[in-house]
Scaffold this active site. Sequence first.
Site, PDB file in Angstrom:
ATOM      1  N   GLY A 246       0.775  -1.231   0.000  1.00 34.47           N
ATOM      2  CA  GLY A 246       0.000   0.000   0.000  1.00 34.47           C
ATOM      3  C   GLY A 246       0.805   1.278   0.000  1.00 34.47           C
ATOM      4  N   GLU A 280       4.527  -6.411   1.078  1.00 37.96           N
ATOM      5  CA  GLU A 280       3.887  -6.785  -0.189  1.00 37.96           C
ATOM      6  C   GLU A 280       3.638  -5.561  -1.070  1.00 37.96           C
ATOM      7  OE1 GLU A 280       0.296  -8.637   1.071  1.00 37.96           O
ATOM      8  OE2 GLU A 280       1.283 -10.376   1.955  1.00 37.96           O
ATOM      9  N   PRO A 281       4.668  -4.834  -1.471  1.00 36.84           N
ATOM     10  CA  PRO A 281       4.444  -3.667  -2.321  1.00 36.84           C
ATOM     11  C   PRO A 281       4.098  -4.070  -3.750  1.00 36.84           C
ATOM     12  CG  PRO A 281       6.785  -4.071  -2.121  1.00 36.84           C
ATOM     13  CD  PRO A 281       6.101  -5.078  -1.231  1.00 36.84           C
ATOM     14  N   GLY A 282       3.247  -3.301  -4.367  1.00 41.87           N
ATOM     15  CA  GLY A 282       2.944  -3.492  -5.780  1.00 41.87           C
ATOM     16  C   GLY A 282       3.153  -2.199  -6.529  1.00 41.87           C
ATOM     17  N   ARG A 319      -8.484   3.382 -14.530  1.00 39.59           N
ATOM     18  CA  ARG A 319      -8.362   4.133 -13.290  1.00 39.59           C
ATOM     19  C   ARG A 319      -9.040   5.512 -13.312  1.00 39.59           C
ATOM     20  NH1 ARG A 319      -4.295   5.850 -11.177  1.00 39.59           N
ATOM     21  NH2 ARG A 319      -4.781   5.362  -8.996  1.00 39.59           N
ATOM     22  N   TYR A 323     -11.789   5.356 -10.500  1.00 36.17           N
ATOM     23  CA  TYR A 323     -11.380   6.018  -9.264  1.00 36.17           C
ATOM     24  C   TYR A 323     -11.347   7.533  -9.372  1.00 36.17           C
ATOM     25  CZ  TYR A 323      -9.423   1.383  -8.069  1.00 36.17           C
ATOM     26  OH  TYR A 323      -9.234   0.054  -7.812  1.00 36.17           O
ATOM     27  N   CYS A 348     -17.648   3.734 -26.290  1.00 32.66           N
ATOM     28  CA  CYS A 348     -18.992   4.323 -26.281  1.00 32.66           C
ATOM     29  C   CYS A 348     -19.553   4.396 -24.867  1.00 32.66           C
ATOM     30  CB  CYS A 348     -19.913   3.529 -27.200  1.00 32.66           C
ATOM     31  SG  CYS A 348     -19.501   3.718 -28.942  1.00 32.66           S
ATOM     32  N   GLU A 349     -18.936   5.205 -24.035  1.00 30.57           N
ATOM     33  CA  GLU A 349     -19.361   5.501 -22.675  1.00 30.57           C
ATOM     34  C   GLU A 349     -18.980   6.944 -22.365  1.00 30.57           C
ATOM     35  OE1 GLU A 349     -20.858   3.638 -20.351  1.00 30.57           O
ATOM     36  OE2 GLU A 349     -20.767   1.638 -21.272  1.00 30.57           O
ATOM     37  N   TYR A 377      -1.917  -1.252 -12.110  1.00 35.59           N
ATOM     38  CA  TYR A 377      -3.368  -1.251 -12.308  1.00 35.59           C
ATOM     39  C   TYR A 377      -3.748  -0.606 -13.632  1.00 35.59           C
ATOM     40  CZ  TYR A 377      -2.862  -2.485  -7.470  1.00 35.59           C
ATOM     41  OH  TYR A 377      -2.461  -3.119  -6.313  1.00 35.59           O
TER      42      TYR A 377
END
Length: 426
Positions: A246, A280-282, A319, A323, A348-349, A377
């Site tokens: 995180g 656990e870094p991503g 993203r 978000y 088409c959104e 991500y």
Amino acid sequence: MGEGVLSAGLARVDGVLACEGVPLDAIAAVAGTPAYVYSGGAIREAYERLSRALAPVRHRVHYSVKANSSLAVLRLLRALGAGVDIVSGGELFRARRAGFEGKDIVFSGVGKTEGELREALAAGILLVNVESESELRLLDRVAGSLGAVAPVALRVNPEVRVDTHHYIRTGERGNKFGIPYEEALATARLALGMAHVRLAGLDMHIGSQLSHLDPYREGVMRLLELHATLKEEGAADLRYCDIGGGLAVTYDTEIPMDAQAFADAVLPLVAASGLQLIVEPGRFLVGNAGVLVARVLYRKRSGGRDYVIIDAGMNDLLRPSHYNAFHLVEAVRPRGGRLTADVVGPVCESGDFVALDRDIERVEEGDLLAIRSAGAYGYVMSSNYNSRPRAAEVMVEGERFAIVTARERYEDLVRLEPDAPAWRSA
């Protein structure tokens, strides 16, 4: 921008934006657009910076595969000495394909299936991070049927408050993740009494994109209080303290997590416990190391707004839509001048956008744009919505680059759909 990580691996060479020693337009000429481009050097630097900071205690960095599961990224991190944190059987398959052994793998996730647990135990993974009493009981049965003993860490919800997007808060009270703190001791006692489970660790994950240290301190202290109680009760096999990941990176004005400050906050606590630290870094390792390169298809004006329409959509980079996330947008070859525009994709959104009402460099049709901080991500959350083939992925090392994931073709969109299905009677 905090340790310069927003610019990880990227710089302008004679005015042209380049990844390490390779101009992005040279990559686009070979790989096409849209394309994700990753700096191997930037990933390596982030890993080594964190590992150096944690060096005073026994530790291992287990990269969170969900951030970016490219085999090229996984192989790079394996070569550096990382383990991995997985959340599905598919990620287990990818990790093994990339060369990770069972002892290199911890398995997190709130909804593991019986089949996935069987696969994990057959692979001999280091830890299953169990998230509920029901999962613990299922794991005991599965291990028994295999004649095995499952190595378990309990993922405890430490119930600490964090300041981040509510979709990525994972350690607060009432969250779907982890075992509620008030139930953790009883669940640990249950695990200690099981014939086919070995309680080997305690685990937490409090959220994503965190830049403040207090939640980590508070969460670790709560884990270690539980550890002390369990030691008094004879829990002799506890070896690991997994404090999750995180760690924040910069997208715009965010303060990134300082690796040394993070280490200074948690290492004294963990060292006193005698447990081996797992992190656990991503995003911290790959987020700023990637860029999405897209081409401008059209310029248009409508309703008093200027639009820059590019060939990368929300199916490529979710993203911003999901978000309301910020990604810096730059011209690969600036022309001079500025404009304020919505940078949008072809899907088409109405929610298909990269940036809204953004001040950017002036671009024209055919120009290339670089969407920064897209290493985490990005591709992993992409889809075939609107039957759009997924983008290519490219890895850069110094003056060289390689296409590490081929762009999908139309044929790939239908390869799992038979022309003549095999009908069965109920």
